[in-house]
Design a protein around this motif. Structure first.
Motif, PDB file in Angstrom:
ATOM      1  N   ASN A 102       0.797  -1.223   0.000  1.00  0.00           N
ATOM      2  CA  ASN A 102       0.000   0.000   0.000  1.00  0.00           C
ATOM      3  C   ASN A 102       0.832   1.277   0.000  1.00  0.00           C
ATOM      4  OD1 ASN A 102      -3.150  -0.310   0.379  1.00  0.00           O
ATOM      5  ND2 ASN A 102      -2.136  -2.089   1.259  1.00  0.00           N
ATOM      6  N   ARG A 103       2.108   1.154  -0.274  1.00  0.00           N
ATOM      7  CA  ARG A 103       2.935   2.364  -0.337  1.00  0.00           C
ATOM      8  C   ARG A 103       2.481   3.270  -1.479  1.00  0.00           C
ATOM      9  NH1 ARG A 103       9.334   0.897   0.635  1.00  0.00           N
ATOM     10  NH2 ARG A 103       9.107  -0.233   2.625  1.00  0.00           N
ATOM     11  N   THR A 132       4.199  13.299  -1.081  1.00  0.00           N
ATOM     12  CA  THR A 132       4.370  11.956  -1.626  1.00  0.00           C
ATOM     13  C   THR A 132       4.791  11.000  -0.519  1.00  0.00           C
ATOM     14  OG1 THR A 132       6.640  12.538  -2.215  1.00  0.00           O
ATOM     15  CG2 THR A 132       4.967  12.725  -3.939  1.00  0.00           C
ATOM     16  N   GLY A 133       4.378   9.744  -0.676  1.00  0.00           N
ATOM     17  CA  GLY A 133       4.757   8.726   0.301  1.00  0.00           C
ATOM     18  C   GLY A 133       3.594   8.282   1.158  1.00  0.00           C
ATOM     19  N   GLY A 134       3.909   7.537   2.192  1.00  0.00           N
ATOM     20  CA  GLY A 134       2.899   7.045   3.121  1.00  0.00           C
ATOM     21  C   GLY A 134       2.140   5.846   2.584  1.00  0.00           C
ATOM     22  N   TRP A 135       1.120   5.441   3.335  1.00  0.00           N
ATOM     23  CA  TRP A 135       0.323   4.260   2.980  1.00  0.00           C
ATOM     24  C   TRP A 135      -1.070   4.667   2.532  1.00  0.00           C
ATOM     25  CZ3 TRP A 135       1.566   2.597   8.555  1.00  0.00           C
ATOM     26  CH2 TRP A 135       2.848   2.026   8.630  1.00  0.00           C
ATOM     27  N   HIS A 136      -1.554   4.073   1.453  1.00  0.00           N
ATOM     28  CA  HIS A 136      -2.965   4.220   1.091  1.00  0.00           C
ATOM     29  C   HIS A 136      -3.804   3.555   2.177  1.00  0.00           C
ATOM     30  CE1 HIS A 136      -1.537   4.237  -3.351  1.00  0.00           C
ATOM     31  NE2 HIS A 136      -1.635   5.470  -2.901  1.00  0.00           N
ATOM     32  N   ARG A 182       9.181   3.509   8.986  1.00  0.00           N
ATOM     33  CA  ARG A 182       9.931   4.708   8.589  1.00  0.00           C
ATOM     34  C   ARG A 182       9.332   5.314   7.320  1.00  0.00           C
ATOM     35  NH1 ARG A 182      16.358   6.279   8.244  1.00  0.00           N
ATOM     36  NH2 ARG A 182      16.055   8.099   6.930  1.00  0.00           N
ATOM     37  N   TYR A 183       8.912   4.470   6.397  1.00  0.00           N
ATOM     38  CA  TYR A 183       8.317   4.994   5.164  1.00  0.00           C
ATOM     39  C   TYR A 183       7.098   5.854   5.489  1.00  0.00           C
ATOM     40  CZ  TYR A 183       6.938   5.193   0.271  1.00  0.00           C
ATOM     41  OH  TYR A 183       6.627   5.649  -0.994  1.00  0.00           O
ATOM     42  N   GLU A 184       6.282   5.389   6.423  1.00  0.00           N
ATOM     43  CA  GLU A 184       5.112   6.171   6.831  1.00  0.00           C
ATOM     44  C   GLU A 184       5.517   7.416   7.609  1.00  0.00           C
ATOM     45  OE1 GLU A 184       0.841   6.888   7.563  1.00  0.00           O
ATOM     46  OE2 GLU A 184       2.085   5.952   6.018  1.00  0.00           O
TER      47      GLU A 184
END
Length: 526
Positions: free
Chosen positions: A166-167, A203-207, A258-260
């Motif tokens: 979901n990225r 940009t980024g995070g989770w749907h 970390r991506y979130e």
């Protein structure tokens, strides 16, 4: 995606209707060789219509098993239900139909809720790895299941990897995402809802849903549960989950969080330190959801205080992997804390208590301790400890801090935690299905209960608690009144058959499932 492929981000489970009788078949055939349609024991068989066609009632097995399976050394159970229950049951090997175990049906009681008799079959002594099904005279057989030491490994890994799938804002290759691979989405600048002329990079995070929206409060809570699961059961998480960061020396679950977190930092207003509420896609122009323009909603105080809490937690845990980035996160958390208190009071939101605990653990600043004490002295603290997840999680953080704490206060919190866990254990023990809740609308409550039990099991290991946690896994994966696997869609009867969403496709429920399964994965390594 969690719900980009579905219309709702909650679990729909319409089949828990419990009007289930039995099958006229005994142990003569495996579930893989029989249709789901069964004729009620004692009935006259299928009725004919005027045209001579048969009309067979669509019913489900009355022997209920975890369709994913059971760990070799765990307590293994099946649930039997119907108008009339046999005295014994058997476990047979799928394919050969060889009988591997025979046991008594125990605890046969009349269940007022389902208006039927239910009983339990224990087959703990069956430790040989293989694929089996359970059967009993009068009521038929279960769907098939596996007995294996690592039976939950694939489910656990899939649950963890859902967040990578979901990225947002990056391309997903077939190597890591399989059929979910796609090019980078939502990479163009977003616009502030209040000031459309202002562009912002988010940009980024989770749907989080089928519209590919990204919500900061939900994201914070999901990240918090994943971080806490890692803290409680670190041994369950590896650096080889199959994401681009695998093999970098950092547990993949922390890479994922970390991506979130990097996206959450982009969603912090540079001027005030407040956190924007969400990045919403605009479908009014039509087209592909992955290319919808994005609008950023105004700063939300709820999002701001949740951001302060989870950024402080992440900073504390991540310090040993990247001190510079951890410090950046802690500074951002402190700015969000200040922003919140410039606009609201501590008593306005119990997330303040949780955030204060995280920031106190990370910094030792006495100002945060003062806020904690203001909550501790509330006359209703016992009550909100049992009903408010912010108070529970904040208390657990306080118990785990290396900063100076009030020992008496810690003893008090431990008593509350133990009492809450014992109440959960007692409730599960009184249930015909060995769980705290059987209502399909209450899965998140069930998972919340297991989070509490998992936390307690980490602090004071209790084999009974581990068994209760396993029973809840069994329930969610098929040992429920509807014989539905609500977790994965790879077994004989799943949520997909009932037009449901499934736990793995709900980001908040999935994080709680990761939490619950982490203790079972860890125990297998001990």
């Amino acid at each position: 995606m969690f719900s980009v492929m579905r219309r709702k981000n909650r679990i729909i489970a319409a089949v828990l209707t419990l009007s289930l009788i039995g099958s006229v078949a005994g142990c003569g055939a495996s579930s893989a060789e029989k249709q789901v349609d069964m004729v009620e024991a004692g009935s006259k068989g299928p009725e004919t219509t005027g045209s001579g066609d048969y009309s067979v009632p669509n019913q489900i097995p009355s022997v209920l098993a975890d369709q994913v399976g059971y760990k070799t050394d765990s307590v293994k159970t099946v649930i039997l239900h119907g108008k009339k229950l046999p005295k014994t049951f058997s476990i047979k090997e799928l394919g050969t139909k060889e009988e591997k175990y025979t046991g008594d049906v125990v605890k046969s009681v009349y269940n007022e809720e389902t208006k039927e008799f239910t009983g339990i079959g224990y087959f703990t002594d069956l430790k040989e790895e293989g694929t089996y099904y359970a059967c009993a005279d009068i009521i038929g057989e279960s769907y098939s299941f596996t007995v294996s030491e690592d039976v939950y490994a694939n489910v656990f890994n899939e649950a963890c990897k859902k967040y990578y799938i979901n990225r947002c804002g990056m391309s997903l290759s077939e190597e890591y995402a399989g059929e979910n691979a796609h090019s980078a989405c939502h990479t163009t600048p977003a616009h502030l809802q209040e000031h459309p002329e202002t562009e912002i990079d988010v940009t980024g995070g989770w749907h989080m849903d089928e519209q590919a929206d990204r919500d900061t409060t939900v994201g914070c809570k999901v990240a918090e549960n994943l971080l806490l699961a890692y803290e409680m059961n670190e041994a369950a998480f590896t650096d080889e989950a199959g994401i681009p960061e695998s093999g970098n020396g950092i547990p993949d679950i922390l890479d994922e969080v970390r991506y979130e977190v990097e996206w959450l930092l982009k969603m912090q207003d540079a001027k005030t330190g407040g956190e924007y509420g969400a990045a919403l896609t605009d479908s009014s122009g039509g087209g592909d959801v992955m290319t919808y323009p994005v609008t950023v909603t105004p700063v939300s105080m709820d999002a701001t205080i949740n951001f302060a809490s989870v950024l402080a937690k992440f900073s504390y845990i991540y310090q040993k992997y990247d001190g510079e980035f951890a410090t950046t996160c802690l500074k951002a958390a402190d700015r969000a804390w200040s922003c919140y208190f410039n606009n609201q009071k501590a008593q306005d939101n119990t997330t303040v208590f949780k955030a204060a605990a995280e920031l106190y653990r990370a910094t030792g600043n006495s100002g945060y301790g003062t806020v904690l004490e203001d909550y501790f002295v509330r006359t209703n603290f016992d009550q909100i400890f049992n009903t408010d997840e912010n108070i529970l999680i904040g208390s657990v953080t306080y118990l785990s801090t290396s900063q100076q704490v009030d020992v008496t206060r810690c003893e008090y919190l431990m008593k509350l935690l133990m009492k809450r866990s014992e109440d959960i254990a007692q409730k599960a023990g009184q249930s015909a299905y060995l769980v705290t809740k059987t209502d399909e609308k209450a899965f998140n409550e069930l998972l919340d209960d297991m989070r509490c039990l998992t936390i307690t099991d980490h602090i004071i290991y209790n084999h009974e608690y581990t068994t209760i946690i396993e029973n809840h896994a069994h329930f969610l994966m098929g040992m429920n009144p509807g014989a539905v696997n609500y977790v994965t869609d790879a077994t004989e009867r799943t949520y997909a058959d009932e037009a449901g969403v499934g736990i793995l496709n709900d980001p908040q429920a999935d994080a709680l499932l990761v939490f619950m399964l982490s203790v079972l994965e860890k125990k297998g390594e001990e």
